[in-house]
Motif scaffolding. Sequence first.
Motif, PDB file in Angstrom:
ATOM      1  N   GLY A  83       0.805  -1.308   0.036  1.00 33.71           N
ATOM      2  CA  GLY A  83       0.038   0.075   0.094  1.00 33.71           C
ATOM      3  C   GLY A  83       0.928   1.023   0.100  1.00 33.71           C
ATOM      4  O   GLY A  83       2.195   1.165  -0.130  1.00 33.71           O
ATOM      5  N   TYR A  84       0.315   2.243   0.383  1.00 33.22           N
ATOM      6  CA  TYR A  84       1.055   3.577   0.089  1.00 33.22           C
ATOM      7  C   TYR A  84       0.846   4.620   1.281  1.00 33.22           C
ATOM      8  O   TYR A  84      -0.498   4.650   1.949  1.00 33.22           O
ATOM      9  CB  TYR A  84       0.614   4.414  -0.924  1.00 33.22           C
ATOM     10  N   ARG A  89       3.901  10.373  -0.425  1.00 31.33           N
ATOM     11  CA  ARG A  89       3.798  10.932  -1.993  1.00 31.33           C
ATOM     12  C   ARG A  89       4.573  12.301  -2.235  1.00 31.33           C
ATOM     13  O   ARG A  89       4.380  13.307  -1.657  1.00 31.33           O
ATOM     14  CB  ARG A  89       2.021  11.108  -2.098  1.00 31.33           C
ATOM     15  N   PRO A  90       5.225  12.032  -3.415  1.00 34.82           N
ATOM     16  CA  PRO A  90       5.882  13.180  -3.954  1.00 34.82           C
ATOM     17  C   PRO A  90       5.029  14.351  -4.389  1.00 34.82           C
ATOM     18  O   PRO A  90       4.057  13.888  -4.904  1.00 34.82           O
ATOM     19  CB  PRO A  90       6.957  12.783  -4.796  1.00 34.82           C
ATOM     20  N   GLY A  91       5.596  15.670  -4.603  1.00 32.23           N
ATOM     21  CA  GLY A  91       4.626  16.598  -5.317  1.00 32.23           C
ATOM     22  C   GLY A  91       4.746  17.887  -4.474  1.00 32.23           C
ATOM     23  O   GLY A  91       5.326  17.992  -3.336  1.00 32.23           O
ATOM     24  N   SER A  92       3.912  18.755  -4.949  1.00 37.32           N
ATOM     25  CA  SER A  92       4.018  20.180  -4.214  1.00 37.32           C
ATOM     26  C   SER A  92       2.482  20.407  -4.105  1.00 37.32           C
ATOM     27  O   SER A  92       1.610  19.866  -4.927  1.00 37.32           O
ATOM     28  CB  SER A  92       4.632  21.264  -5.061  1.00 37.32           C
ATOM     29  N   ARG A 113      -2.886   6.445  -5.430  1.00 42.12           N
ATOM     30  CA  ARG A 113      -2.996   5.108  -5.741  1.00 42.12           C
ATOM     31  C   ARG A 113      -3.629   4.039  -5.037  1.00 42.12           C
ATOM     32  O   ARG A 113      -3.555   4.048  -3.732  1.00 42.12           O
ATOM     33  CB  ARG A 113      -1.423   4.485  -6.043  1.00 42.12           C
ATOM     34  N   GLU A 114      -4.267   3.244  -5.615  1.00 42.30           N
ATOM     35  CA  GLU A 114      -5.094   2.066  -5.018  1.00 42.30           C
ATOM     36  C   GLU A 114      -3.765   1.213  -4.331  1.00 42.30           C
ATOM     37  O   GLU A 114      -3.095   0.358  -4.947  1.00 42.30           O
ATOM     38  CB  GLU A 114      -5.960   1.489  -6.033  1.00 42.30           C
ATOM     39  N   GLN A 235      -4.285  -1.358   7.387  1.00 43.69           N
ATOM     40  CA  GLN A 235      -3.062  -0.911   7.249  1.00 43.69           C
ATOM     41  C   GLN A 235      -2.394  -1.753   6.253  1.00 43.69           C
ATOM     42  O   GLN A 235      -2.843  -2.874   5.857  1.00 43.69           O
ATOM     43  CB  GLN A 235      -2.425  -0.772   8.575  1.00 43.69           C
ATOM     44  N   PHE A 236      -1.146  -1.571   5.619  1.00 40.19           N
ATOM     45  CA  PHE A 236      -0.599  -2.027   4.567  1.00 40.19           C
ATOM     46  C   PHE A 236       0.705  -2.694   5.152  1.00 40.19           C
ATOM     47  O   PHE A 236       1.242  -2.539   6.143  1.00 40.19           O
ATOM     48  CB  PHE A 236      -0.270  -1.497   3.311  1.00 40.19           C
TER      49      PHE A 236
END
Length: 276
Positions: A83-84, A89-92, A113-114, A235-236
Amino acid sequence: MAIDESKHVKSMLPEGKKWKLVWHDEFDGDTLDRTKWDFRLHLLQQRHETFAPDGAVLDGNSNLLLTLYEKDGHFYSPHLQTGYNYLDRPGSSFCFDSEADKPKMVWPVSEIREPKFMHKYGYYEIRCKLQNQPGWWSAFWLQSPVIGSSLNPAEAGVEVDIMENFTRDGIISHNNHWDGYGADHKSCGSGPRELEETPDGFHTFGLEWNKDGYIYYVDGKESWRTSEAVSHREQFILISTECEGYREGDEPSENLKKAVLPDYFIVDYVRVYDEV
């Protein structure tokens, strides 16, 4: 869903309860099952360069080999997850309006993302052989996708480290973390647990997670338990390895430079059961 016990080792399930297998990977075949696993590549929004998108190979004997390797003076190893975590998660959180040249809020900050597998409560087990060389560590753990999003770990989740191994002296530990990773961070842990030798070098690490707490097992024996900060959300799973030195800078630790390669963290299976 069943395991071929003529081919695979039986689980060391907690006694006195009835268990049902709900998810597993025996690492049969010759390639990693990407319907079950993805690679963790980021750590708190930043690409962690030594989290390798390769180096996770199957040996043809139902084992997963997480490989430590060197390239151009740097060291790499894989980090697998089902999972995630939103913190990764990258980005702005901003983009620019091209006409006004002003920052503009956007959502999501990056791709959502799933997950491949998420679960709540039950028994989580890995059978594995620890690495031999210094300078890298391994872990089997559970993570919440939204840890630290509130100060209630029951709803925000808990990092549950079923097994962490940092040194080559047969010592592991169990550790939990919650309320994020900043000023509000809290944790508890078992302290060091010394492993007893086994004929083939493999060990089994398990976690029984229920609404009242966590019970940790090593080779079928209870090792630690806690009822502090229990997660009540799905949880993952992660199987992770990491090279020393790169969280503090961009050079491997002196310990890691001593490693004689190749070296592997070897996983026989990962299984998840529900109490019936």
